[in-house]
Design a protein around this motif. Structure first.
Motif, PDB file in Angstrom:
ATOM      1  N   UNK A 136       0.793  -1.123  -0.020  1.00  0.00           N
ATOM      2  CA  UNK A 136       0.140  -0.027  -0.007  1.00  0.00           C
ATOM      3  C   UNK A 136       1.061   1.369  -0.015  1.00  0.00           C
ATOM      4  N   UNK A 137       0.463   2.384  -0.535  1.00  0.00           N
ATOM      5  CA  UNK A 137       1.166   3.524  -0.217  1.00  0.00           C
ATOM      6  C   UNK A 137       0.370   4.710   0.157  1.00  0.00           C
ATOM      7  N   UNK A 138       0.987   5.898   0.658  1.00  0.00           N
ATOM      8  CA  UNK A 138       0.210   7.013   1.219  1.00  0.00           C
ATOM      9  C   UNK A 138       1.061   8.056   0.955  1.00  0.00           C
ATOM     10  N   UNK A 139       0.581   8.970   0.046  1.00  0.00           N
ATOM     11  CA  UNK A 139       1.051  10.182  -0.279  1.00  0.00           C
ATOM     12  C   UNK A 139       0.754  11.427   0.677  1.00  0.00           C
ATOM     13  N   UNK A 142      -2.699  12.361   1.567  1.00  0.00           N
ATOM     14  CA  UNK A 142      -3.614  11.599   0.516  1.00  0.00           C
ATOM     15  C   UNK A 142      -3.963  10.136   1.669  1.00  0.00           C
ATOM     16  N   UNK A 143      -5.082   9.578   1.598  1.00  0.00           N
ATOM     17  CA  UNK A 143      -5.174   8.378   2.160  1.00  0.00           C
ATOM     18  C   UNK A 143      -4.247   7.276   1.714  1.00  0.00           C
ATOM     19  N   UNK A 144      -4.185   6.385   2.761  1.00  0.00           N
ATOM     20  CA  UNK A 144      -3.408   5.160   2.197  1.00  0.00           C
ATOM     21  C   UNK A 144      -4.232   4.138   1.306  1.00  0.00           C
ATOM     22  N   UNK A 145      -3.432   3.931   0.195  1.00  0.00           N
ATOM     23  CA  UNK A 145      -4.233   3.335  -0.971  1.00  0.00           C
ATOM     24  C   UNK A 145      -3.586   1.924  -1.286  1.00  0.00           C
ATOM     25  N   UNK A 146      -4.362   0.933  -1.683  1.00  0.00           N
ATOM     26  CA  UNK A 146      -3.625  -0.247  -2.404  1.00  0.00           C
ATOM     27  C   UNK A 146      -2.980  -0.066  -3.399  1.00  0.00           C
ATOM     28  N   UNK A 147      -1.637  -0.870  -3.371  1.00  0.00           N
ATOM     29  CA  UNK A 147      -0.971  -0.882  -4.841  1.00  0.00           C
ATOM     30  C   UNK A 147      -1.237  -2.281  -5.494  1.00  0.00           C
TER      31      UNK A 147
END
Length: 117
Positions: free
Chosen positions: A37-40, A43-48
């Protein structure tokens, strides 16, 4: 004690590649769905991408065609090969281990990926 230790992040130019690794301990690795997962910033954490113990993968649209998730059950390690990186891929990337439908859900500490010229 469960530990997920990410490595491989860093600074890369647009169009470049990085390979992230996540070494797991304290779990029966093959039973877990592993994910990145990643979080910029802001922004919210999102699935990769995710990968099951049997190797079935799922990826976000933003990752398809550029990122490849894989795992080595013998080494208790999951990888994320990232190609054709873009500035918008800049984020903290987190490793996740979970058994779907249970409370067994663990996170690594994250590794920074910065794509910039």
């Amino acid at each position: 004690q469960v530990q997920l230790v990410e490595s491989g992040g860093g600074l890369v130019q647009p169009g470049g590649s990085l390979r992230l690794s996540c070494a797991a301990s304290g779990i029966i690795f093959r039973l877990y769905v592993m994910g990145w997962y990643r979080q910029a910033p802001g922004k919210q954490r999102e699935l990769v991408a995710t990968i099951t113990g049997g190797g079935r993968t799922n990826s976000a649209d933003s990752a398809k065609g550029r990122f490849i998730i894989s795992r080595d059950n013998a080494k208790n390690t999951v990888y994320l090969q990232m190609n054709s990186l873009k500035p918008e891929d800049t984020a903290v990337y987190y490793c996740n281990a979970q058994v779907v439908g249970t409370n067994y859900n663990y996170w690594g500490q994250g590794t920074q990926v910065t794509v910039s010229s």
